[in-house]
Design a protein around this motif. Sequence first.
Motif, PDB file in Angstrom:
ATOM      1  N   ALA A 120       0.925  -1.355   0.448  1.00 21.65           N
ATOM      2  CA  ALA A 120       0.185   0.094  -0.162  1.00 21.65           C
ATOM      3  C   ALA A 120       0.732   1.421  -0.474  1.00 21.65           C
ATOM      4  O   ALA A 120       0.449   2.445  -0.247  1.00 21.65           O
ATOM      5  CB  ALA A 120      -0.920   0.121   1.124  1.00 21.65           C
ATOM      6  N   HIS A 121       2.247   1.327   0.894  1.00 23.10           N
ATOM      7  CA  HIS A 121       3.082   2.344   0.783  1.00 23.10           C
ATOM      8  C   HIS A 121       3.971   3.036  -0.778  1.00 23.10           C
ATOM      9  O   HIS A 121       4.345   3.982  -1.056  1.00 23.10           O
ATOM     10  CB  HIS A 121       3.992   2.221   1.464  1.00 23.10           C
ATOM     11  N   VAL A 122       3.773   1.994  -1.094  1.00 20.27           N
ATOM     12  CA  VAL A 122       4.042   1.750  -2.497  1.00 20.27           C
ATOM     13  C   VAL A 122       3.020   2.376  -3.470  1.00 20.27           C
ATOM     14  O   VAL A 122       3.788   2.857  -4.538  1.00 20.27           O
ATOM     15  CB  VAL A 122       5.118   0.741  -3.582  1.00 20.27           C
ATOM     16  N   ARG A 123       2.166   1.529  -3.101  1.00 17.77           N
ATOM     17  CA  ARG A 123       1.260   2.330  -4.431  1.00 17.77           C
ATOM     18  C   ARG A 123       1.115   4.139  -4.449  1.00 17.77           C
ATOM     19  O   ARG A 123       0.882   4.388  -5.900  1.00 17.77           O
ATOM     20  CB  ARG A 123      -0.281   1.288  -3.901  1.00 17.77           C
ATOM     21  N   ARG A 124       0.873   4.081  -2.396  1.00 16.48           N
ATOM     22  CA  ARG A 124       0.696   5.136  -2.267  1.00 16.48           C
ATOM     23  C   ARG A 124       2.184   6.475  -2.863  1.00 16.48           C
ATOM     24  O   ARG A 124       1.796   7.107  -3.769  1.00 16.48           O
ATOM     25  CB  ARG A 124       0.950   5.890  -1.107  1.00 16.48           C
ATOM     26  N   LYS A 125       3.137   5.774  -3.130  1.00 16.06           N
ATOM     27  CA  LYS A 125       4.373   6.356  -3.664  1.00 16.06           C
ATOM     28  C   LYS A 125       3.974   6.377  -5.101  1.00 16.06           C
ATOM     29  O   LYS A 125       4.246   8.082  -5.952  1.00 16.06           O
ATOM     30  CB  LYS A 125       5.983   6.180  -3.982  1.00 16.06           C
ATOM     31  N   ALA A 137       2.457   0.638 -12.899  1.00 14.68           N
ATOM     32  CA  ALA A 137       2.447   0.174 -11.375  1.00 14.68           C
ATOM     33  C   ALA A 137       1.869   0.217 -10.838  1.00 14.68           C
ATOM     34  O   ALA A 137       1.519  -0.741 -10.435  1.00 14.68           O
ATOM     35  CB  ALA A 137       3.584   1.457 -10.716  1.00 14.68           C
ATOM     36  N   VAL A 138       0.711   1.327 -10.409  1.00 17.45           N
ATOM     37  CA  VAL A 138      -0.682   1.169 -10.210  1.00 17.45           C
ATOM     38  C   VAL A 138      -1.669   0.197 -10.433  1.00 17.45           C
ATOM     39  O   VAL A 138      -2.339  -0.826  -9.948  1.00 17.45           O
ATOM     40  CB  VAL A 138      -0.881   2.832 -10.025  1.00 17.45           C
ATOM     41  N   ARG A 139      -1.699   0.112 -11.381  1.00 15.94           N
ATOM     42  CA  ARG A 139      -1.996  -0.878 -12.461  1.00 15.94           C
ATOM     43  C   ARG A 139      -2.139  -1.843 -11.758  1.00 15.94           C
ATOM     44  O   ARG A 139      -2.954  -3.601 -11.539  1.00 15.94           O
ATOM     45  CB  ARG A 139      -2.693  -1.358 -14.049  1.00 15.94           C
ATOM     46  N   LEU A 198      11.207   1.391  -4.446  1.00 16.15           N
ATOM     47  CA  LEU A 198      10.105   0.028  -4.683  1.00 16.15           C
ATOM     48  C   LEU A 198      11.220  -0.915  -4.212  1.00 16.15           C
ATOM     49  O   LEU A 198      11.102  -1.941  -4.435  1.00 16.15           O
ATOM     50  CB  LEU A 198       9.773   0.308  -6.313  1.00 16.15           C
ATOM     51  N   GLY A 199      12.840  -0.109  -5.904  1.00 15.57           N
ATOM     52  CA  GLY A 199      13.691  -0.903  -5.793  1.00 15.57           C
ATOM     53  C   GLY A 199      14.730  -1.665  -4.334  1.00 15.57           C
ATOM     54  O   GLY A 199      14.925  -2.693  -4.035  1.00 15.57           O
ATOM     55  N   ASN A 200      14.782  -0.603  -3.173  1.00 21.29           N
ATOM     56  CA  ASN A 200      15.719  -0.602  -2.002  1.00 21.29           C
ATOM     57  C   ASN A 200      14.586  -1.673  -1.173  1.00 21.29           C
ATOM     58  O   ASN A 200      14.825  -2.551  -0.244  1.00 21.29           O
ATOM     59  CB  ASN A 200      15.324   0.549  -1.527  1.00 21.29           C
TER      60      ASN A 200
END
Length: 290
Positions: A120-125, A137-139, A198-200
Motif C-alpha cells: 500500500a505504501h508503494v502504491r501511494r508513492k 505500476a498502480v494498475r 520500490l527497488g530498495n
Amino acid sequence: MAREGLVVDSQTLWDQVLRLARLLLPTWEALWLEQLRQRVLGADETRWPLLGSPGQTKWHLWALASAHAVVYRVADTRGAEAARELLKDFSGVLVTDGYAVYAAVAKQGAGRFRVAHCWAHVRRKFLECGGPEADVAVRLIGELYQVEREYQTGPPDVGRLHALRQQKSRPVVARLHAWALEVRALPESALGKALGYLGNLWPGLTRFLDDALIPLDNNATERALRGPVVGRKNHYGSRSRRGTEVAAILYSLLESAKLCGGEPKAYLRAAVLAALHGEPPLLLHLHAAT
C-alpha cells in the motif's frame, strides 16, 4: 460523577486512572509477550507529544498488531534502541512500511526476525507521481489486490491463498519487476524516487509470495493506531512519563478488546477484577479462542 452531584477535580481522576493502570500492568505485559510469540506481526509508530516540555518534546507511540490484539509502547525516541526494546526476542515476520530502523534491527539481530514490506505504501508513492508510467505500476499493484479479494470470496484456507498467489500474484510481481527495470526516470524526480523506494524494499515486498500468513500490506496496523491518534487529537498528548505509560496500557487493552469483538468496558472490568483477586492476567483474545 457530575450526574450524581459529585465534584471531582482532574487530579482525583488521574489518581484513579493511575491505580487502574498499575493493577493492569501485568496484563499488559502478558499481552505484549503473547504478541511476541506470534508468527506474523505488523509494526508502526506515530508521534506522541510530551506536554509541558521545552518545545513539547515529540515522543513516539509504537504499535505491534496481530489479528486479535495490539500492544502500544511509548518511547522518547523513534530510533533503533526503542525498536529493539519493543521487539525483544521476536522471531517471526514483521510487516512494516519503509522505515529503515526495522530492517536495521533485524540485521543486527543476526536474522532473528524477517521484515516484509507494505504494498500500500508503494502504491501511494506511484499515485503521488501521476502520469502514464506511474499508472502502469498502480494498475499492476491493483492486480495483486484483486487476487487477495478473490481469496476473500471463498473459505479461509491458507493453502488456497498460497496457491492463488503462486498462480496469479507471482506473474504480476514478475511483470512489475521487468517494468521497473526498463522504465527510465531522473533519480530526483517523483517517478525516480518511487522506483528507488520500490527497488530498495523489493526483498521484503516479495516475501508474501512464499508465506500465505504475510498480508499484502500493513493497513491493519495503521487502523489499530486510529484510536490512539483520535485520542491524541483530543487531549494533545501526555504530561509525564507516567502519563505515557498509562496511555499505552489502557489503549492496548481497550483496542485489543475491540479487535476481538468484545465489549471494552466489560473486558476492562473483568481484567481488573482478575487482578484484584490475584488471578492470572486475563487475555481476551486467548479466552475468546478457547
